[in-house]
Design a protein around this motif. Sequence first.
Motif, PDB file in Angstrom:
ATOM      1  N   LEU A  17      24.726  75.866  -1.557  1.00  0.00           N
ATOM      2  CA  LEU A  17      25.668  76.559  -0.663  1.00  0.00           C
ATOM      3  C   LEU A  17      26.628  77.451  -1.441  1.00  0.00           C
ATOM      4  O   LEU A  17      26.898  78.588  -1.036  1.00  0.00           O
ATOM      5  N   ALA A  18      27.149  76.948  -2.553  1.00  0.00           N
ATOM      6  CA  ALA A  18      28.080  77.739  -3.360  1.00  0.00           C
ATOM      7  C   ALA A  18      27.377  78.966  -3.938  1.00  0.00           C
ATOM      8  O   ALA A  18      27.924  80.078  -3.906  1.00  0.00           O
ATOM      9  N   ALA A  19      26.177  78.784  -4.452  1.00  0.00           N
ATOM     10  CA  ALA A  19      25.435  79.907  -5.022  1.00  0.00           C
ATOM     11  C   ALA A  19      25.092  80.931  -3.934  1.00  0.00           C
ATOM     12  O   ALA A  19      25.188  82.142  -4.159  1.00  0.00           O
ATOM     13  N   GLY A  20      24.711  80.459  -2.770  1.00  0.00           N
ATOM     14  CA  GLY A  20      24.404  81.367  -1.666  1.00  0.00           C
ATOM     15  C   GLY A  20      25.613  82.154  -1.225  1.00  0.00           C
ATOM     16  O   GLY A  20      25.535  83.360  -0.958  1.00  0.00           O
ATOM     17  N   THR A  21      26.759  81.484  -1.146  1.00  0.00           N
ATOM     18  CA  THR A  21      27.995  82.163  -0.749  1.00  0.00           C
ATOM     19  C   THR A  21      28.383  83.223  -1.772  1.00  0.00           C
ATOM     20  O   THR A  21      28.765  84.344  -1.416  1.00  0.00           O
ATOM     21  N   LEU A  22      28.294  82.868  -3.055  1.00  0.00           N
ATOM     22  CA  LEU A  22      28.619  83.843  -4.096  1.00  0.00           C
ATOM     23  C   LEU A  22      27.654  85.032  -4.065  1.00  0.00           C
ATOM     24  O   LEU A  22      28.060  86.177  -4.244  1.00  0.00           O
ATOM     25  N   LEU A  23      26.395  84.761  -3.827  1.00  0.00           N
ATOM     26  CA  LEU A  23      25.412  85.838  -3.750  1.00  0.00           C
ATOM     27  C   LEU A  23      25.686  86.757  -2.558  1.00  0.00           C
ATOM     28  O   LEU A  23      25.648  87.986  -2.686  1.00  0.00           O
ATOM     29  N   LEU A  24      26.004  86.173  -1.418  1.00  0.00           N
ATOM     30  CA  LEU A  24      26.310  86.997  -0.243  1.00  0.00           C
ATOM     31  C   LEU A  24      27.580  87.818  -0.446  1.00  0.00           C
ATOM     32  O   LEU A  24      27.667  88.964  -0.020  1.00  0.00           O
ATOM     33  N   HIS A  26      28.708  88.828  -3.346  1.00  0.00           N
ATOM     34  CA  HIS A  26      28.389  89.845  -4.359  1.00  0.00           C
ATOM     35  C   HIS A  26      27.606  91.009  -3.752  1.00  0.00           C
ATOM     36  O   HIS A  26      27.803  92.158  -4.142  1.00  0.00           O
ATOM     37  N   THR A  27      26.749  90.731  -2.806  1.00  0.00           N
ATOM     38  CA  THR A  27      25.945  91.786  -2.194  1.00  0.00           C
ATOM     39  C   THR A  27      26.709  92.561  -1.129  1.00  0.00           C
ATOM     40  O   THR A  27      26.218  93.562  -0.630  1.00  0.00           O
ATOM     41  N   GLY A  28      27.900  92.097  -0.760  1.00  0.00           N
ATOM     42  CA  GLY A  28      28.719  92.835   0.191  1.00  0.00           C
ATOM     43  C   GLY A  28      28.677  92.314   1.605  1.00  0.00           C
ATOM     44  O   GLY A  28      29.281  92.888   2.496  1.00  0.00           O
ATOM     45  N   PHE A  29      27.987  91.221   1.835  1.00  0.00           N
ATOM     46  CA  PHE A  29      27.916  90.667   3.185  1.00  0.00           C
ATOM     47  C   PHE A  29      29.293  90.223   3.659  1.00  0.00           C
ATOM     48  O   PHE A  29      29.656  90.390   4.810  1.00  0.00           O
ATOM     49  N   PHE A  30      30.070  89.623   2.751  1.00  0.00           N
ATOM     50  CA  PHE A  30      31.433  89.196   3.063  1.00  0.00           C
ATOM     51  C   PHE A  30      32.430  90.218   2.531  1.00  0.00           C
ATOM     52  O   PHE A  30      33.453  89.857   1.974  1.00  0.00           O
ATOM     53  N   ALA A  31      32.149  91.479   2.667  1.00  0.00           N
ATOM     54  CA  ALA A  31      32.967  92.538   2.069  1.00  0.00           C
ATOM     55  C   ALA A  31      34.453  92.313   2.345  1.00  0.00           C
ATOM     56  O   ALA A  31      34.913  92.437   3.469  1.00  0.00           O
ATOM     57  N   GLY A  32      35.174  91.977   1.318  1.00  0.00           N
ATOM     58  CA  GLY A  32      36.618  91.813   1.414  1.00  0.00           C
ATOM     59  C   GLY A  32      37.085  90.472   1.918  1.00  0.00           C
ATOM     60  O   GLY A  32      38.282  90.241   2.015  1.00  0.00           O
ATOM     61  N   ALA A  33      36.188  89.562   2.235  1.00  0.00           N
ATOM     62  CA  ALA A  33      36.608  88.268   2.771  1.00  0.00           C
ATOM     63  C   ALA A  33      37.334  87.425   1.726  1.00  0.00           C
ATOM     64  O   ALA A  33      38.236  86.671   2.048  1.00  0.00           O
TER      65      ALA A  33
END
Length: 68
Positions: A17-24, A26-33
């Motif tokens: 979960l942590a790796a997935g969150t960091l990857l998302l 980094h790719t901009g899915f959570f842009a600015g979150a």
Amino acid sequence: METSRHIYFAILAFTVLAAGTLLLEHTGFFAGAFRTEILARVDAGDVVSVGEAVTARNVAASDKASAR
């Protein structure tokens, strides 16, 4: 002594979960979150020099002394 397999599963699940969150993120899915920008403007009139601060403190102290 036997270690529970549930602990290993929990550690693995948390890591995924942590790796997935960091990857998302980094790719901009959570842009600015997870990022905060501080926008500020300082005008020249808002800046106080050390001499002005000391003078203001001395004036405040003398006002207190004269009020007594």
